[in-house]
Write an enzyme that holds these catalytic residues in place. Structure first.
Site, PDB file in Angstrom:
ATOM      1  CG  ASP A 165      -8.531   0.176  10.045  1.00 49.19           C
ATOM      2  OD1 ASP A 165      -9.276   0.839  10.759  1.00 49.19           O
ATOM      3  OD2 ASP A 165      -8.926  -0.820   9.412  1.00 49.19           O
TER       4      ASP A 165
ATOM      5  N   GLY B 226       0.769  -1.246   0.000  1.00 54.79           N
ATOM      6  CA  GLY B 226       0.000   0.000   0.000  1.00 54.79           C
ATOM      7  C   GLY B 226       0.799   1.293   0.000  1.00 54.79           C
TER       8      GLY B 226
ATOM      9  CD  GLU C 232       1.459   0.621   7.976  1.00 55.61           C
ATOM     10  OE1 GLU C 232       0.901   0.514   6.863  1.00 55.61           O
ATOM     11  OE2 GLU C 232       1.303  -0.199   8.891  1.00 55.61           O
ATOM     12  CG  ASP C 233      -1.232   1.752   3.228  1.00 49.94           C
ATOM     13  OD1 ASP C 233      -0.974   1.443   4.412  1.00 49.94           O
ATOM     14  OD2 ASP C 233      -1.812   0.966   2.447  1.00 49.94           O
TER      15      ASP C 233
ATOM     16  NE  ARG D  86      -1.981  -2.981  -4.478  1.00 46.45           N
ATOM     17  CZ  ARG D  86      -2.104  -3.157  -3.166  1.00 46.45           C
ATOM     18  NH1 ARG D  86      -2.013  -2.110  -2.371  1.00 46.45           N
ATOM     19  NH2 ARG D  86      -2.315  -4.343  -2.653  1.00 46.45           N
TER      20      ARG D  86
HETATM   21  P1  5GP Z   1      -4.373  -1.868  10.790  1.00 48.02           P
HETATM   22  O1  5GP Z   1      -3.359  -2.935  11.094  1.00 48.02           O
HETATM   23  O2  5GP Z   1      -3.973  -0.502  11.319  1.00 48.02           O
HETATM   24  O3  5GP Z   1      -5.739  -2.253  11.286  1.00 48.02           O
HETATM   25  O4  5GP Z   1      -4.533  -1.784   9.234  1.00 48.02           O
HETATM   26  C1  5GP Z   1      -3.486  -1.357   8.453  1.00 48.02           C
HETATM   27  C2  5GP Z   1      -3.529  -1.942   7.058  1.00 48.02           C
HETATM   28  O5  5GP Z   1      -4.853  -2.319   6.661  1.00 48.02           O
HETATM   29  C3  5GP Z   1      -3.096  -0.896   6.061  1.00 48.02           C
HETATM   30  O6  5GP Z   1      -1.695  -0.921   5.865  1.00 48.02           O
HETATM   31  C4  5GP Z   1      -3.872  -1.274   4.821  1.00 48.02           C
HETATM   32  O7  5GP Z   1      -3.174  -2.263   4.092  1.00 48.02           O
HETATM   33  C5  5GP Z   1      -5.129  -1.888   5.350  1.00 48.02           C
HETATM   34  N1  5GP Z   1      -6.233  -0.899   5.408  1.00 48.02           N
HETATM   35  C6  5GP Z   1      -6.803  -0.344   6.507  1.00 48.02           C
HETATM   36  N2  5GP Z   1      -7.813   0.486   6.191  1.00 48.02           N
HETATM   37  C7  5GP Z   1      -7.895   0.468   4.840  1.00 48.02           C
HETATM   38  C8  5GP Z   1      -8.739   1.157   3.893  1.00 48.02           C
HETATM   39  O8  5GP Z   1      -9.645   1.946   4.221  1.00 48.02           O
HETATM   40  N3  5GP Z   1      -8.509   0.902   2.586  1.00 48.02           N
HETATM   41  C9  5GP Z   1      -7.537   0.047   2.166  1.00 48.02           C
HETATM   42  N4  5GP Z   1      -7.403  -0.114   0.856  1.00 48.02           N
HETATM   43  N5  5GP Z   1      -6.712  -0.608   3.012  1.00 48.02           N
HETATM   44  C10 5GP Z   1      -6.893  -0.400   4.344  1.00 48.02           C
END
Ligand code: 5GP
Length: 186
Positions: free
Chosen positions: A112, A53, A108-109, A174
């Site tokens: 969440d 991402g 990081e992109d 993407r």
């Molecule tokens: P976390 O571990 O913080 O819950 O999630 C992080 C990863 O989940 C991000 O690096 C991404 O790959 C994916 N992610 C979380 N939210 C989104 C979203 O709204 N859209 C997309 N495409 N990926 C997300």
């Protein structure tokens, strides 16, 4: 040829509306690059991008950074093909560089729940870098479940699924130059 930036898009059958334009993203990423250049001017940092991402964000960010620096990547998978996190982090590729004693900037992109970032900080710490700084383009502040506070945040966004500028939905989208958000009105 121009960048791919439709006003509205369907991805895997679901509707997405424009949320952040190309101009808004570039302006903010430029600002982040300037701040990082100022804060790390004498530190020769190594940027570590989280694939897949973050690849577009990182490549833009680095071109706004005007101090000596390096880059490496690691790869995680947590979402699979769904719009909600599986709650599990899978490590698909490690960094190649030796980061012991180095100033690491983890890129990081999106943050969440914060699970991936927490996992990565704990993992990188074991390799004894001089410091770990975290940058994320997007943060869903209402979704936070883990104790992580990114040092640099591009945009704080609502708790809705987003797409584009490196972020995918089941591997699609993407290549969109802007960031789109799930259109709940449809
Ligand atoms: P976390 O571990 O913080 O819950 O999630 C992080 C990863 O989940 C991000 O690096 C991404 O790959 C994916 N992610 C979380 N939210 C989104 C979203 O709204 N859209 C997309 N495409 N990926 C997300």
């Amino acid at each position: 040829m121009s960048l791919y930036k439709p006003e509205y898009i369907h991805c895997n059958g679901e509707p997405f509306r424009i949320f952040l334009t190309d101009e808004e993203i570039q302006q903010r990423v430029n600002k982040l690059g300037q701040e990082i250049s100022r804060d790390f001017s004498d530190k020769r940092p190594i940027f570590i991008g989280v694939l897949n991402g973050a690849y577009i964000f990182l490549s833009d960010l680095m071109r706004y950074v005007d101090i000596p620096c390096e880059v490496d990547f690691l790869k995680l998978s947590s979402y699979g093909d769904e719009k909600v996190s599986s709650g599990q982090v899978r490590e698909l590729k490690d960094v190649d560089a030796n980061i012991q004693g180095r100033h690491v900037i983890l890129v990081e992109d999106i943050v969440d729940t914060g699970l991936s970032m927490k996992f990565l900080i704990d993992k990188l710490k074991r390799q004894e870098p001089a410091s770990i700084t975290t940058v994320t383009l997007l943060q869903k502040t209402e979704a936070t479940q883990y104790d992580v506070k990114p040092d640099y945040v591009g945009f704080r966004i609502p708790n809705l699924f987003v797409l584009g500028y490196g972020l995918d939905y089941a591997q699609e989208g993407r290549n969109l130059a802007q960031i789109y958000i799930l259109d709940e009105s449809k």
